[in-house]
Design a protein around this motif. Structure first.
Motif, PDB file in Angstrom:
ATOM      1  N   GLN A 116      32.489 -39.809 -35.751  1.00  0.00           N
ATOM      2  CA  GLN A 116      31.264 -39.022 -36.134  1.00  0.00           C
ATOM      3  C   GLN A 116      30.206 -38.754 -35.029  1.00  0.00           C
ATOM      4  O   GLN A 116      30.090 -39.780 -34.166  1.00  0.00           O
ATOM      5  CB  GLN A 116      30.683 -39.891 -37.242  1.00  0.00           C
ATOM      6  CG  GLN A 116      31.491 -40.122 -38.369  1.00  0.00           C
ATOM      7  CD  GLN A 116      30.551 -40.765 -39.589  1.00  0.00           C
ATOM      8  OE1 GLN A 116      29.422 -40.670 -39.520  1.00  0.00           O
ATOM      9  NE2 GLN A 116      31.312 -41.480 -40.431  1.00  0.00           N
ATOM     10  N   LEU A 117      29.427 -37.524 -35.050  1.00  0.00           N
ATOM     11  CA  LEU A 117      28.619 -37.575 -34.282  1.00  0.00           C
ATOM     12  C   LEU A 117      27.504 -36.831 -34.839  1.00  0.00           C
ATOM     13  O   LEU A 117      27.670 -35.808 -35.702  1.00  0.00           O
ATOM     14  CB  LEU A 117      28.672 -36.475 -32.943  1.00  0.00           C
ATOM     15  CG  LEU A 117      27.654 -36.088 -32.031  1.00  0.00           C
ATOM     16  CD1 LEU A 117      27.034 -37.203 -31.470  1.00  0.00           C
ATOM     17  CD2 LEU A 117      28.247 -34.967 -31.066  1.00  0.00           C
ATOM     18  N   ASN A 118      26.312 -37.556 -34.973  1.00  0.00           N
ATOM     19  CA  ASN A 118      25.074 -37.017 -35.796  1.00  0.00           C
ATOM     20  C   ASN A 118      23.993 -36.552 -34.740  1.00  0.00           C
ATOM     21  O   ASN A 118      23.490 -37.326 -33.903  1.00  0.00           O
ATOM     22  CB  ASN A 118      24.417 -38.211 -36.708  1.00  0.00           C
ATOM     23  CG  ASN A 118      23.561 -37.782 -37.475  1.00  0.00           C
ATOM     24  OD1 ASN A 118      22.534 -36.985 -37.170  1.00  0.00           O
ATOM     25  ND2 ASN A 118      23.260 -38.324 -38.676  1.00  0.00           N
ATOM     26  N   LEU A 119      23.821 -35.267 -34.884  1.00  0.00           N
ATOM     27  CA  LEU A 119      22.926 -34.561 -33.926  1.00  0.00           C
ATOM     28  C   LEU A 119      21.595 -34.369 -34.520  1.00  0.00           C
ATOM     29  O   LEU A 119      20.775 -33.661 -33.952  1.00  0.00           O
ATOM     30  CB  LEU A 119      23.368 -33.191 -33.396  1.00  0.00           C
ATOM     31  CG  LEU A 119      24.632 -33.291 -32.475  1.00  0.00           C
ATOM     32  CD1 LEU A 119      24.898 -31.791 -31.888  1.00  0.00           C
ATOM     33  CD2 LEU A 119      24.160 -34.219 -31.081  1.00  0.00           C
TER      34      LEU A 119
ATOM     35  N   PRO B 276      18.877 -26.778 -26.612  1.00  0.00           N
ATOM     36  CA  PRO B 276      18.520 -28.167 -26.528  1.00  0.00           C
ATOM     37  C   PRO B 276      19.921 -28.960 -27.315  1.00  0.00           C
ATOM     38  O   PRO B 276      20.316 -30.094 -26.964  1.00  0.00           O
ATOM     39  CB  PRO B 276      17.313 -28.602 -27.266  1.00  0.00           C
ATOM     40  CG  PRO B 276      16.579 -27.148 -26.977  1.00  0.00           C
ATOM     41  CD  PRO B 276      17.691 -26.275 -27.069  1.00  0.00           C
ATOM     42  N   TYR B 277      20.240 -28.373 -28.361  1.00  0.00           N
ATOM     43  CA  TYR B 277      21.202 -29.030 -29.234  1.00  0.00           C
ATOM     44  C   TYR B 277      22.716 -28.859 -28.485  1.00  0.00           C
ATOM     45  O   TYR B 277      23.393 -29.718 -28.716  1.00  0.00           O
ATOM     46  CB  TYR B 277      21.342 -28.425 -30.653  1.00  0.00           C
ATOM     47  CG  TYR B 277      20.139 -28.711 -31.260  1.00  0.00           C
ATOM     48  CD1 TYR B 277      20.044 -29.814 -32.035  1.00  0.00           C
ATOM     49  CD2 TYR B 277      19.181 -27.756 -31.648  1.00  0.00           C
ATOM     50  CE1 TYR B 277      18.807 -30.266 -32.570  1.00  0.00           C
ATOM     51  CE2 TYR B 277      18.074 -27.954 -32.408  1.00  0.00           C
ATOM     52  CZ  TYR B 277      17.834 -29.288 -32.940  1.00  0.00           C
ATOM     53  OH  TYR B 277      16.715 -29.590 -33.711  1.00  0.00           O
ATOM     54  N   GLU B 278      22.819 -27.729 -27.551  1.00  0.00           N
ATOM     55  CA  GLU B 278      23.991 -27.797 -27.160  1.00  0.00           C
ATOM     56  C   GLU B 278      23.995 -28.654 -25.788  1.00  0.00           C
ATOM     57  O   GLU B 278      24.922 -29.339 -25.763  1.00  0.00           O
ATOM     58  CB  GLU B 278      24.104 -26.433 -26.514  1.00  0.00           C
ATOM     59  CG  GLU B 278      24.440 -25.143 -27.363  1.00  0.00           C
ATOM     60  CD  GLU B 278      24.357 -23.907 -26.822  1.00  0.00           C
ATOM     61  OE1 GLU B 278      25.125 -23.096 -26.754  1.00  0.00           O
ATOM     62  OE2 GLU B 278      23.413 -23.509 -25.978  1.00  0.00           O
ATOM     63  N   ARG B 279      23.007 -29.010 -25.382  1.00  0.00           N
ATOM     64  CA  ARG B 279      23.000 -29.957 -24.361  1.00  0.00           C
ATOM     65  C   ARG B 279      23.209 -31.307 -24.862  1.00  0.00           C
ATOM     66  O   ARG B 279      23.887 -32.154 -24.262  1.00  0.00           O
ATOM     67  CB  ARG B 279      21.719 -29.785 -23.578  1.00  0.00           C
ATOM     68  CG  ARG B 279      21.637 -29.385 -22.262  1.00  0.00           C
ATOM     69  CD  ARG B 279      20.326 -29.186 -21.426  1.00  0.00           C
ATOM     70  NE  ARG B 279      19.472 -28.248 -22.035  1.00  0.00           N
ATOM     71  CZ  ARG B 279      17.903 -28.443 -22.024  1.00  0.00           C
ATOM     72  NH1 ARG B 279      17.505 -29.579 -21.923  1.00  0.00           N
ATOM     73  NH2 ARG B 279      17.518 -27.538 -23.012  1.00  0.00           N
ATOM     74  N   ALA B 280      22.529 -31.558 -25.935  1.00  0.00           N
ATOM     75  CA  ALA B 280      22.747 -32.836 -26.688  1.00  0.00           C
ATOM     76  C   ALA B 280      24.364 -33.005 -26.931  1.00  0.00           C
ATOM     77  O   ALA B 280      24.794 -34.121 -26.863  1.00  0.00           O
ATOM     78  CB  ALA B 280      21.965 -32.886 -27.891  1.00  0.00           C
TER      79      ALA B 280
ATOM     80  N   ASP C 280      17.695 -38.304 -23.113  1.00  0.00           N
ATOM     81  CA  ASP C 280      16.674 -37.911 -22.307  1.00  0.00           C
ATOM     82  C   ASP C 280      16.848 -36.200 -22.222  1.00  0.00           C
ATOM     83  O   ASP C 280      17.144 -35.765 -21.278  1.00  0.00           O
ATOM     84  CB  ASP C 280      17.277 -38.388 -21.184  1.00  0.00           C
ATOM     85  CG  ASP C 280      16.138 -38.271 -19.924  1.00  0.00           C
ATOM     86  OD1 ASP C 280      14.938 -38.074 -20.320  1.00  0.00           O
ATOM     87  OD2 ASP C 280      16.398 -38.631 -18.761  1.00  0.00           O
ATOM     88  N   ILE C 281      16.636 -35.608 -23.364  1.00  0.00           N
ATOM     89  CA  ILE C 281      16.395 -34.213 -23.562  1.00  0.00           C
ATOM     90  C   ILE C 281      15.171 -33.930 -24.145  1.00  0.00           C
ATOM     91  O   ILE C 281      14.785 -34.265 -25.244  1.00  0.00           O
ATOM     92  CB  ILE C 281      17.670 -33.688 -24.337  1.00  0.00           C
ATOM     93  CG1 ILE C 281      18.986 -33.667 -23.729  1.00  0.00           C
ATOM     94  CG2 ILE C 281      17.180 -32.159 -24.775  1.00  0.00           C
ATOM     95  CD1 ILE C 281      20.156 -33.446 -24.527  1.00  0.00           C
ATOM     96  N   ASP C 282      14.402 -33.052 -23.632  1.00  0.00           N
ATOM     97  CA  ASP C 282      13.046 -32.638 -23.853  1.00  0.00           C
ATOM     98  C   ASP C 282      13.373 -31.135 -24.748  1.00  0.00           C
ATOM     99  O   ASP C 282      13.351 -30.302 -23.939  1.00  0.00           O
ATOM    100  CB  ASP C 282      11.944 -32.907 -22.737  1.00  0.00           C
ATOM    101  CG  ASP C 282      10.624 -32.524 -23.249  1.00  0.00           C
ATOM    102  OD1 ASP C 282      10.491 -32.012 -24.454  1.00  0.00           O
ATOM    103  OD2 ASP C 282       9.600 -32.535 -22.471  1.00  0.00           O
ATOM    104  N   ALA C 283      13.039 -31.050 -25.888  1.00  0.00           N
ATOM    105  CA  ALA C 283      13.138 -29.787 -26.600  1.00  0.00           C
ATOM    106  C   ALA C 283      11.794 -29.064 -26.654  1.00  0.00           C
ATOM    107  O   ALA C 283      11.915 -28.130 -27.266  1.00  0.00           O
ATOM    108  CB  ALA C 283      13.802 -30.156 -27.979  1.00  0.00           C
ATOM    109  N   GLY C 284      11.032 -29.487 -25.747  1.00  0.00           N
ATOM    110  CA  GLY C 284       9.698 -28.707 -25.667  1.00  0.00           C
ATOM    111  C   GLY C 284       8.736 -28.991 -27.003  1.00  0.00           C
ATOM    112  O   GLY C 284       7.888 -27.926 -27.370  1.00  0.00           O
ATOM    113  N   THR C 285       8.841 -29.766 -27.897  1.00  0.00           N
ATOM    114  CA  THR C 285       8.226 -30.068 -29.090  1.00  0.00           C
ATOM    115  C   THR C 285       6.777 -30.691 -28.772  1.00  0.00           C
ATOM    116  O   THR C 285       6.651 -31.205 -27.665  1.00  0.00           O
ATOM    117  CB  THR C 285       8.965 -30.857 -29.985  1.00  0.00           C
ATOM    118  OG1 THR C 285       9.459 -32.031 -29.293  1.00  0.00           O
ATOM    119  CG2 THR C 285      10.127 -30.221 -30.537  1.00  0.00           C
TER     120      THR C 285
END
Ligand code: LLP
Length: 446
Positions: free
Chosen positions: A255-258, A230-234, A172-177
């Motif tokens: 693991q965490l895949n961003l 947005p990646y920090e928030r994710a 639920d993060i909108d990166a404005g794309t």
């Protein structure tokens, strides 16, 4: 108005200037309008391989792979094959030590044909058909990213060994794309949502399957993202989820895949994602969130596609027709179009265009560069070009390495162009031009 319009004598020297960070690493231009790639004349390549053609600067691809690995030590870099894949590309990426994200049995078949190490392959997709899952388990891919509840039982039933899996989350993060490539919000088709409990339910279901080993969670926010925030928030949100799910199920995630989505420059107006800033801020945000939530830091994975291959490509077209409409637009029609690059039509993407192979002395005027297909929307670019542009001129378009060939079609039964690798003063085709025989090959004659 450009500098060249004001001072015509400057025009020829401006020919030698390539827009910074738009063209492949080894591209050079000179005052005579010549463009070279890895020391090879692009005009010569057009004569040799015909047009339209995609050129790939393999040194550029290697450089991008190395920059990613150097900037993010300890992070797994997985190339998103959907950006551009053929066996030559898969081998290159394998040699550079990256993993490979595939999203169909077809992409997996290409990876296998290239001998790509199966343990470094990750299978993605919001729909994985029985064939996709069978191909993945037969090949022994390293990880499968689960995107739906049904997939959990299907995969568990198919696999003969213990399969490592991640679960895809919509954070639920909108990166404005662009809307068509926005995938991190809650209201789109990918992954499991957190707020409605389906993410937690998927985790529980996977943990109930002895044949599946849950190694982590995945999220992909969207594509062509130029800001790190947005990646920090994710990272923060995903670690919050690790803490909550970890407590509930008494588990830890390795693991965490961003995901990918790292933006590149298509025009002077674009900003690329700053890799150094990403490498500094995202792992730091991850460590801070882990400390705050008291969870062990998982190994980070990233999945860039466009940022590896996008800048390495040049599309070459030959001007076929010029229509100068008094009082109206000038249309410069080329021998390719939306069948080899649907991005302008799909996302309104913009590209610069350069006339190459001859000195450019005329003033520049705005034109519409259009393709050969039977639609008014088959527009490749709206750009200034020399007013003496004429049939036979050669046009080069930069930043053509990602999502152009991979999304090419046979609209109007036009064969897809070749992809030619250029390195160290030589060229060799990775994919040949599609012939009429290729186009007829699937016909079933009664
Ligand atoms: N990981 C996943 C799960 C993805 O779905 C994608 C891209 C990537 C990584 C790589 O994204 P990249 O770093 O290349 O942005 N056709 C569109 C782009 C679609 C992207 C689809 N998924 C375009 O031409 O802009």
């Amino acid at each position: 108005m450009t500098l060249g319009d004001l001072v015509p004598s400057l025009r020829t020297s401006l020919n030698a200037r390539l827009e910074p960070n738009l063209w492949p690493l080894t591209a050079r231009a000179d005052c005579a309008g010549e463009l070279t790639l890895a020391g090879v004349s692009v005009g010569h390549l057009a004569a040799l391989h015909g047009t339209p053609t995609y050129l790939l600067d393999t040194e550029h691809v290697r450089d991008r792979c190395r920059r990613y690995r150097a900037a993010l030590p300890g992070t797994e870099v997985i190339y998103a094959g959907k950006a551009f894949l053929c066996t030559g590309m898969a081998r290159l990426v394998a040699e550079e030590g990256l993993g490979l994200d595939v999203s169909s049995a077809g992409e997996l078949a290409v990876a296998r044909a290239a001998g790509f190490p199966a343990e470094r392959i990750v299978l993605h997709g919001n729909v994985k058909t029985a064939e996709d899952l069978k191909a993945a388990t037969t090949a022994g891919v390293g990880r499968v990213v689960i995107d739906s509840t049904d997939e959990i039982d299907q995969l568990a039933a198919l696999t003969r060994h213990r399969q490592d899996v991640l679960i895809r989350i919509a954070p639920d993060i909108d990166a404005g794309t662009h809307r068509a490539v926005t995938t991190g919000t809650a209201d789109q088709k990918f992954g499991f949502r957190v707020a409605d409990g389906t993410a937690a339910d998927a985790v529980r279901r996977v943990l109930e399957q002895p044949r599946l080993r849950l190694v982590g969670l995945h999220c992909h926010l969207g594509s062509q993202i130029s800001s790190v925030a947005p990646y920090e928030r994710a990272a923060e949100r995903m670690i919050g989820l690790y803490a909550e799910l970890g407590r509930r199920h008494r588990i830890t995630f390795d693991q965490l895949n961003l995901g990918g989505g790292h933006g590149i420059r298509y025009t002077d107006a674009d900003r690329a994602l700053d890799l150094a800033a990403y490498a500094e801020r995202v792992p730091a945000a991850l460590r801070a969130a882990c400390a705050a939530h008291r969870v062990p830091p998982p190994r980070l994975s990233v999945e860039p596609g466009r940022a590896i291959v996008g800048g390495a490509g040049i599309a070459l077209y030959r001007v076929a027709v010029v229509k100068r409409r008094p009082g109206g637009r000038t249309f410069v029609a080329v021998d390719g179009g939306m069948s080899d690059n649907p991005r302008p039509a799909l996302y309104g993407s913009r590209y610069p265009v350069r006339v190459i192979g001859r000195p450019l002395r005329a003033a520049y005027r705005p034109v519409t560069v259009v393709g050969r297909h039977c639609e008014a929307g088959d527009v490749l670019a709206e750009v200034p070009l020399p007013e003496d542009i004429h049939p036979g001129d050669l046009l080069a378009v930069p930043a053509a390495g990602a999502y152009q060939y991979s999304m090419a079609s046979n609209y109007n039964m036009v064969g897809r162009p070749p992809v030619v690798a250029v390195a160290d003063g030589a060229s060799h085709p990775l994919l040949r031009r599609e012939s009429e025989a290729d186009l007829l090959a699937r016909e079933v004659c009664e």
